[in-house]
Design a protein around this motif. Structure first.
Motif, short mmCIF file in Angstrom:
data_model
loop_
_atom_site.label_atom_id
_atom_site.label_comp_id
_atom_site.label_asym_id
_atom_site.label_seq_id
_atom_site.Cartn_x
_atom_site.Cartn_y
_atom_site.Cartn_z
N UNK A 36 3.14 9.99 -9.98
CA UNK A 36 2.39 10.20 -11.21
C UNK A 36 1.64 11.53 -11.19
N UNK A 37 1.07 11.88 -10.04
CA UNK A 37 0.39 13.17 -9.93
C UNK A 37 1.36 14.32 -10.12
N UNK A 38 2.58 14.20 -9.58
CA UNK A 38 3.57 15.25 -9.76
C UNK A 38 3.99 15.37 -11.22
N UNK A 39 4.15 14.24 -11.92
CA UNK A 39 4.53 14.28 -13.33
C UNK A 39 3.42 14.90 -14.17
N UNK A 81 0.82 -1.21 0.00
CA UNK A 81 0.00 0.00 0.00
C UNK A 81 0.86 1.26 0.00
N UNK A 82 1.94 1.23 0.77
CA UNK A 82 2.84 2.38 0.80
C UNK A 82 3.49 2.61 -0.56
N UNK A 83 3.92 1.52 -1.23
CA UNK A 83 4.54 1.67 -2.54
C UNK A 83 3.54 2.21 -3.56
N UNK A 84 2.31 1.73 -3.51
CA UNK A 84 1.30 2.23 -4.45
C UNK A 84 0.98 3.70 -4.19
N UNK A 85 0.92 4.08 -2.92
CA UNK A 85 0.68 5.49 -2.61
C UNK A 85 1.81 6.37 -3.12
N UNK A 86 3.05 5.91 -2.95
CA UNK A 86 4.19 6.69 -3.43
C UNK A 86 4.17 6.79 -4.96
#
Length: 389
Positions: A343-346, A333-338
Motif C-alpha cells: 500500500x505504501x508503494x502504491x 503479522x508477516x502478511x499484514x506487513x507485506x
C-alpha cells in the motif's frame, strides 16, 4: 449481627500509616519466588573455568564431566554446555545457570569460533521476546545471559587477536567481566603490569566492559571504598581451587606448592574475594543492565525490522524449516506487513504521477470515450457511430 469478641489490634503506633513496610513485602515476595541468574564462562581450555565456578558457588556443577584428550581436541568444535543448579542459602533460593563453552580457542584457526556463542545469546533474547509476547507471561523463565566471565591467558602478554575479536563482537549483547586466570603463576608486579596493559588495549579497541554502578552521595563510606577497590581490581586476577588445606591450624581453600600455600579467599594472594563480591553484590544490577540496555537494544532492532525471525533465521536454517517453526500469528503479522508495504508503494507511485504534471490524464479512460487527446482524428469515428446506433 455476629461480632468477634476479640478486638483488632493495630500493630503500629498512632500517627504511623505503615507504608514504610512496603520494602519488607517486596522482600518476602522475592524470597518466596526465588532468583534466577545466568553466568557464561568463555576462554581457552585449561584456564580453570569450571574450577573457578565451583569455587564461587561452593558446589559441583560438573559431577560427571569427562575431559577430552589431546587426540579428541583435534577435530573438536565449540559447544554450548548449559548446567542449571538450584542453590539455597539461609532460605534464599537461587536458580543458577552456568553456560560453558568447551572447545573455544582450541583450534589453530580461531576464525568463527565464537559465532555459536553469539548465536546462543541471540537465541535466548529471541526466546524471551516470544515468551513476553505470548499469552502466559507470569511464568517466564529468564535464560538470558546476565554476565560473561572472559578468561585471559596469563602467559599471553596481553590480549590475543581472538580475545579482542570476541569482546568486540559481544560487548553490546552481554556484560563482560575480564578475568586473568591462574594468577598464581605471576608475581604481584607482573599482575599489575598485565592488568595495566590489558586495560589499555581494551580502551584502545573501544571495548565496553560491565560498568560498575556509581555510589550515591548518601552511601556509607565502607560501601564507597568497596566499590572503589572493585573498580581498581578490573581485570580480576583469580585462582580457583576446590581443595581444603590446613594451614597453621585453620582450614582454607587453596593450592599447596613446595614453596608455600596460595589461599583462594585471601585478598593478598588473588582477587577471588573481589570477584565474588562484585558478582553477588551487583547481581541485581547485572540483571537490570541486561534488561534495560542489551535486551531493549535487541528488541528495538527486531521490531524495527518487522518480525523477529527474518534476520536471524534466514542464515541458520532453510526456508522450509523456518516456515514450519513460525506460528500462525507470526504468519498473519508477516502478511499484514507485506500488505502495508504494498500500500505504501502504491501511494508513493500515485503521488509521483500526480506531481508529474497531469500526464496520466492523456492515457486514461477519457481518451477511450472519444474526448480530445493525442490519438489520430480517424480514431473518433467508430465511437460516434456506435453512439448513434
Amino acid at each position: 449481627m455476629f461480632t468477634d469478641a476479640r478486638q483488632f489490634m493495630n500493630p503500629e503506633q498512632s500517627g504511623y500509616v505503615g507504608f514504610a513496610n512496603l520494602p519488607n513485602q517486596v522482600h518476602r515476595k522475592s524470597v518466596k519466588k526465588g532468583f534466577e541468574f545466568t553466568l557464561m564462562v568463555v576462554g581457552e581450555s585449561g584456564l580453570g573455568k569450571s574450577t573457578l565456578v565451583n569455587s564461587l558457588f561452593l558446589t559441583d556443577l560438573y559431577p560427571e564431566r569427562q575431559i577430552p584428550g589431546a587426540a579428541d581436541k583435534i577435530n573438536q568444535t565449540v559447544k554450548i554446555d548449559a548446567s542449571t543448579v538450584e542453590i539455597e542459602e539461609r532460605g534464599v533460593k537461587l536458580r543458577l545457570t552456568v553456560v560453558d563453552t568447551p572447545g573455544f580457542g582450541d583450534a589453530l584457526s580461531g576464525i568463527d569460533c565464537f559465532k555459536q556463542v553469539i548465536t546462543y545469546i541471540d537465541e535466548q533474547f529471541e526466546r524471551y521476546l516470544r515468551d513476553e509476547s505470548g499469552l502466559n507471561r507470569r511464568n517466564i523463565i529468564d535464560n538470558r545471559v546476565h554476565c560473561c566471565f572472559y578468561f585471559i591467558n596469563p602467559v599471553g602478554h596481553g590480549l590475543k587477536p581472538l580475545d579482542v575479536a570476541f569482546m568486540k563482537a559481544v560487548h553490546h549483547k552481554v556484560n563482560i567481566v575480564p578475568v586473568i586466570a591462574k594468577a598464581d603463576t605471576l608475581t604481584k608486579q607482573e599482575v599489575y603490569n598485565l592488568k595495566t596493559k590489558i586495560m589499555n588495549e581494551i580502551e584502545g579497541h573501544g571495548i565496553q566492559l560491565y560498568p560498575l554502578p556509581e555510589c550515591d552521595s548518601d552511601e556509607d563510606e565502607d560501601y564507597k571504598e568497596q566499590c572503589k577497590q572493585l573498580k581498581a581490581a578490573v581485570p580480576f586476577a583469580v585462582v580457583g581451587s576446590n581443595q581444603i588445606i590446613e594451614v597453621k591450624g585453620r582450614k582454607v581453600r587453596g593450592r599447596m606448592y613446595p614453596w608455600g600455600v596460595v589461599e583462594v579467599e585471601n585478598p593478598d594472594h588473588c582477587d577471588f574475594i573481589k570477584l565474588r563480591t562484585m558478582l553477588i553484590t551487583h547481581m541485581q544490577d547485572l540483571q537490570e543492565v541486561t534488561q534495560e540496555i542489551h535486551y531493549e537494544n535487541y528488541r528495538s532492532d527486531k521490531l524495527a525490522t518487522g518480525t523477529g525471525q527474518k534476520r536471524t533465521s534466514k542464515s541458520r536454517r532453510p526456508e522450509s524449516e523456518r516456515e514450519e517453526k513460525l506460528t500462525e500469528k507470526e504468519h498473519q503479522l508477516e502478511e499484514k506487513d507485506a500488505e502495508l508495504r504494498r500500500m505504501k508503494e502504491m501511494i508513493a507511485k500515485m503521488q509521483a504521477e500526480m506531481q508529474s504534471g497531469g500526464k496520466p490524464q492523456q492515457n486514461g479512460p477519457p481518451q477511450q470515450n472519444g474526448q480530445p487527446g493525442n490519438r489520430p482524428p480517424q480514431s473518433h469515428g467508430p465511437p460516434v457511430k456506435s453512439h448513434h446506433v
